[in-house]
Design a protein around this motif. Sequence first.
Motif, PDB file in Angstrom:
ATOM      1  N   ASP A 136       0.826  -1.212   0.000  1.00  0.00           N
ATOM      2  CA  ASP A 136       0.000   0.000   0.000  1.00  0.00           C
ATOM      3  C   ASP A 136       0.857   1.258   0.000  1.00  0.00           C
ATOM      4  O   ASP A 136       0.438   2.324  -0.447  1.00  0.00           O
ATOM      5  CB  ASP A 136      -0.936   0.021   1.211  1.00  0.00           C
ATOM      6  CG  ASP A 136      -2.011  -1.048   1.109  1.00  0.00           C
ATOM      7  OD1 ASP A 136      -2.088  -1.682   0.041  1.00  0.00           O
ATOM      8  OD2 ASP A 136      -2.744  -1.256   2.086  1.00  0.00           O
ATOM      9  N   ARG A 137       2.052   1.119   0.530  1.00  0.00           N
ATOM     10  CA  ARG A 137       2.977   2.241   0.540  1.00  0.00           C
ATOM     11  C   ARG A 137       3.531   2.514  -0.860  1.00  0.00           C
ATOM     12  O   ARG A 137       3.741   3.643  -1.261  1.00  0.00           O
ATOM     13  CB  ARG A 137       4.163   1.861   1.430  1.00  0.00           C
ATOM     14  CG  ARG A 137       4.496   2.773   2.501  1.00  0.00           C
ATOM     15  CD  ARG A 137       5.211   1.973   3.559  1.00  0.00           C
ATOM     16  NE  ARG A 137       4.252   1.639   4.573  1.00  0.00           N
ATOM     17  CZ  ARG A 137       3.904   2.474   5.526  1.00  0.00           C
ATOM     18  NH1 ARG A 137       4.477   3.644   5.602  1.00  0.00           N
ATOM     19  NH2 ARG A 137       3.006   2.153   6.402  1.00  0.00           N
ATOM     20  N   ILE A 163       0.448   3.760  -5.850  1.00  0.00           N
ATOM     21  CA  ILE A 163      -0.130   5.103  -5.837  1.00  0.00           C
ATOM     22  C   ILE A 163      -1.571   4.952  -6.272  1.00  0.00           C
ATOM     23  O   ILE A 163      -1.846   4.505  -7.376  1.00  0.00           O
ATOM     24  CB  ILE A 163       0.634   6.030  -6.791  1.00  0.00           C
ATOM     25  CG1 ILE A 163       2.068   6.177  -6.282  1.00  0.00           C
ATOM     26  CG2 ILE A 163      -0.048   7.384  -6.888  1.00  0.00           C
ATOM     27  CD1 ILE A 163       2.984   6.848  -7.262  1.00  0.00           C
ATOM     28  N   LYS A 164      -2.485   5.249  -5.386  1.00  0.00           N
ATOM     29  CA  LYS A 164      -3.892   5.009  -5.697  1.00  0.00           C
ATOM     30  C   LYS A 164      -4.360   5.971  -6.788  1.00  0.00           C
ATOM     31  O   LYS A 164      -5.124   5.622  -7.639  1.00  0.00           O
ATOM     32  CB  LYS A 164      -4.757   5.187  -4.460  1.00  0.00           C
ATOM     33  CG  LYS A 164      -4.269   4.444  -3.258  1.00  0.00           C
ATOM     34  CD  LYS A 164      -4.956   3.125  -3.112  1.00  0.00           C
ATOM     35  CE  LYS A 164      -4.237   2.356  -2.023  1.00  0.00           C
ATOM     36  NZ  LYS A 164      -4.655   1.185  -1.580  1.00  0.00           N
ATOM     37  N   THR A 186      -2.845   9.658  -8.786  1.00  0.00           N
ATOM     38  CA  THR A 186      -1.975  10.830  -8.809  1.00  0.00           C
ATOM     39  C   THR A 186      -2.739  12.047  -9.318  1.00  0.00           C
ATOM     40  O   THR A 186      -2.195  13.130  -9.408  1.00  0.00           O
ATOM     41  CB  THR A 186      -0.765  10.596  -9.737  1.00  0.00           C
ATOM     42  OG1 THR A 186      -1.262  10.139 -10.975  1.00  0.00           O
ATOM     43  CG2 THR A 186       0.198   9.584  -9.152  1.00  0.00           C
ATOM     44  N   VAL A 234      -7.568   7.743  -1.159  1.00  0.00           N
ATOM     45  CA  VAL A 234      -6.180   8.075  -0.854  1.00  0.00           C
ATOM     46  C   VAL A 234      -5.536   8.525  -2.161  1.00  0.00           C
ATOM     47  O   VAL A 234      -5.525   7.779  -3.142  1.00  0.00           O
ATOM     48  CB  VAL A 234      -5.426   6.870  -0.261  1.00  0.00           C
ATOM     49  CG1 VAL A 234      -3.957   7.203  -0.050  1.00  0.00           C
ATOM     50  CG2 VAL A 234      -6.055   6.451   1.069  1.00  0.00           C
ATOM     51  N   GLU A 272      -2.331  11.134  -4.129  1.00  0.00           N
ATOM     52  CA  GLU A 272      -1.013  11.705  -3.889  1.00  0.00           C
ATOM     53  C   GLU A 272      -1.049  13.187  -4.287  1.00  0.00           C
ATOM     54  O   GLU A 272      -1.468  13.523  -5.390  1.00  0.00           O
ATOM     55  CB  GLU A 272       0.038  10.945  -4.701  1.00  0.00           C
ATOM     56  CG  GLU A 272       1.432  11.203  -4.185  1.00  0.00           C
ATOM     57  CD  GLU A 272       2.408  10.161  -4.700  1.00  0.00           C
ATOM     58  OE1 GLU A 272       2.346   9.017  -4.227  1.00  0.00           O
ATOM     59  OE2 GLU A 272       3.205  10.503  -5.589  1.00  0.00           O
ATOM     60  N   LYS A 294       2.961  13.623  -1.661  1.00  0.00           N
ATOM     61  CA  LYS A 294       2.588  13.087  -0.340  1.00  0.00           C
ATOM     62  C   LYS A 294       1.254  12.364  -0.440  1.00  0.00           C
ATOM     63  O   LYS A 294       0.323  12.839  -1.105  1.00  0.00           O
ATOM     64  CB  LYS A 294       2.409  14.257   0.649  1.00  0.00           C
ATOM     65  CG  LYS A 294       3.583  14.419   1.598  1.00  0.00           C
ATOM     66  CD  LYS A 294       3.196  15.201   2.829  1.00  0.00           C
ATOM     67  CE  LYS A 294       2.992  16.658   2.519  1.00  0.00           C
ATOM     68  NZ  LYS A 294       2.748  17.565   3.534  1.00  0.00           N
ATOM     69  N   LYS A 295       1.151  11.229   0.240  1.00  0.00           N
ATOM     70  CA  LYS A 295      -0.137  10.528   0.261  1.00  0.00           C
ATOM     71  C   LYS A 295      -1.091  11.256   1.207  1.00  0.00           C
ATOM     72  O   LYS A 295      -0.718  11.639   2.320  1.00  0.00           O
ATOM     73  CB  LYS A 295       0.047   9.104   0.783  1.00  0.00           C
ATOM     74  CG  LYS A 295       0.490   8.119  -0.291  1.00  0.00           C
ATOM     75  CD  LYS A 295       0.495   6.716   0.259  1.00  0.00           C
ATOM     76  CE  LYS A 295       1.053   5.737  -0.749  1.00  0.00           C
ATOM     77  NZ  LYS A 295       0.259   5.665  -1.964  1.00  0.00           N
ATOM     78  N   ILE A 314      -1.528   1.706   5.626  1.00  0.00           N
ATOM     79  CA  ILE A 314      -2.263   2.805   4.965  1.00  0.00           C
ATOM     80  C   ILE A 314      -3.759   2.479   4.987  1.00  0.00           C
ATOM     81  O   ILE A 314      -4.167   1.378   4.595  1.00  0.00           O
ATOM     82  CB  ILE A 314      -1.798   2.956   3.487  1.00  0.00           C
ATOM     83  CG1 ILE A 314      -0.287   3.185   3.423  1.00  0.00           C
ATOM     84  CG2 ILE A 314      -2.568   4.067   2.774  1.00  0.00           C
ATOM     85  CD1 ILE A 314       0.200   4.520   3.921  1.00  0.00           C
TER      86      ILE A 314
END
Length: 529
Positions: free
Chosen positions: A434-435, A438-439, A441, A454, A456, A460-461, A485
């Motif tokens: 999850d880190r 990137i869900k 952008t 979530v 970015e 930053k998330k 996350i």
Amino acid sequence: MKSTKTTDSKKTISKPDKPDVLPRDGGLQSPWLNGSPVPLNSANVTTETYDALIVGAGITGITAALLLQKAGRKCLVVEARTVGFGTTGGTSAHINTFADTTYAEAESAFGEEGAQLFKDAINEGKSIIEENIKTYRIDCDFEPKKGYVFAENDDEVKQLDELYEGTKKVNVNIRYTEDVPTPLTYKKAVVLEGQAQFHPVKYITALAEEFIKAKGVVLENTRIETLEHIEEIHLARVGTLVIRARKVIYATHIPPGLTSLNFRCAPYRSYVLGVKLKGDNYPDALVYDMQEPYHYYRTHNIDGQQLLIAGGNDHKTGHDDPEKAFDDLEKYIRKHYQVSSVKYRWSSQYYIPADGFPYIGQMPDASDGVFCATGFNGNGMMLGSISGKILSDLVLNNSSKYETIFSPSRLKPVAGFSEFVKENADVAYHFVADRLSIKDTGSLKRIAPGSGKVVEVDGKKVAAYRDDEGNFHTLNPVCTHAKCIVNWNPEEKSWDCPCHGARYDINGRVLTGPAIVDLQHIELTSPTE
Ligand code: FES
């Protein structure tokens, strides 16, 4: 801040005044907490040393508190929100003589004696509820019912036969039947006598009132922040408030903070609908299928209206799609019943223990005299009630017939081992994957009003929720428990952690442990970019 005077007038202790808007731990309404929370703040907290501090005012905490107070101990119940706010306010309220861990499974993991003790615990939990209802004359819609379990294919028939044999062996009343009150076609079925249903919040509210009548103290909207043990006394702190107690019971479902129980209990969400039918084809029984995930249904009269209470489609918290779970559940019900309208939809959380048995007793990794109860699977009404009894016995007598079998520090039998490894591998996966993933952008603008994601932003998330007025509520998505996350739950309007089940509201406030600390707010310089 509001001040709370001590009874000995020597000191004034203050606690943060944080009124709640949610009646339960999610945005959806359950019929048990219909409208506003039950106001129960009972009295002032004193600076004296309590015999027992009970953290959590669900069925476990209130049952334990009442037993202890009636036994002459001075008890304080501290609840982070309001009575029944957590899973007791979101249960489907079944009272059974059997459990999700079948007696056959119990025997294979813990031997014949273990299966027998588990049966005793389930039955005693049920009896505690029935006795309390009788003793305190509680009007809580209690109704005895038969329970039916049916199999639709050969695999399920095999499992049903095992369930039958294991249940028979521990002397629970079960027999085969061809008369199940279900519109579904089935191959084989069993019926269990002596099941029941009730209104869980009416029940625990009445118990809490009895506790207060017995001079027990309930303090709501107060989340214990730290606990330390100094010279045989436990000191619990919230803001400037310091509570002194000889024993502490965490009746918070999963205990707060990082403990070994986080790696032995997997959090699950379960979905429930309250459905008005066309006609009167309501079952006068508790009915369960054996699908994976399973479904169940029963009937409850809520505010003068007959409703089919149907549940199932469970999945691990923070995994899968809650919208799909509700849709699938509704499709299942509509396929088999003539639905007039869906009056209620809500979900709730429970914990599956690694080896099938609950963890009740001295809390691992904690000072002596700190107790917990968790891992109830989908059987929280009976196991919560018996937990109240076991924990009160441990406080009063330092012993319980169940203390070894349900010990939270027990060595896990081999049968539970694969599940244990699987759950922890899953946590490790989420921590890393999850880190890296990137869900989204893209810009925050793509988040529709009333939803969250979530995303970015500037590298930053950010966990961003856009309210109906278009305002953003932006949070650090790193769970404060062990830094996984969080994921957006569009149905309950919450941020759910896929690792150990912590949940937060749209403003980051903790809804469900094991997290203690709220998600951190993030100020965006250009919030609509
Ligand atoms: Fe453990 Fe979130 S609940 S990391």
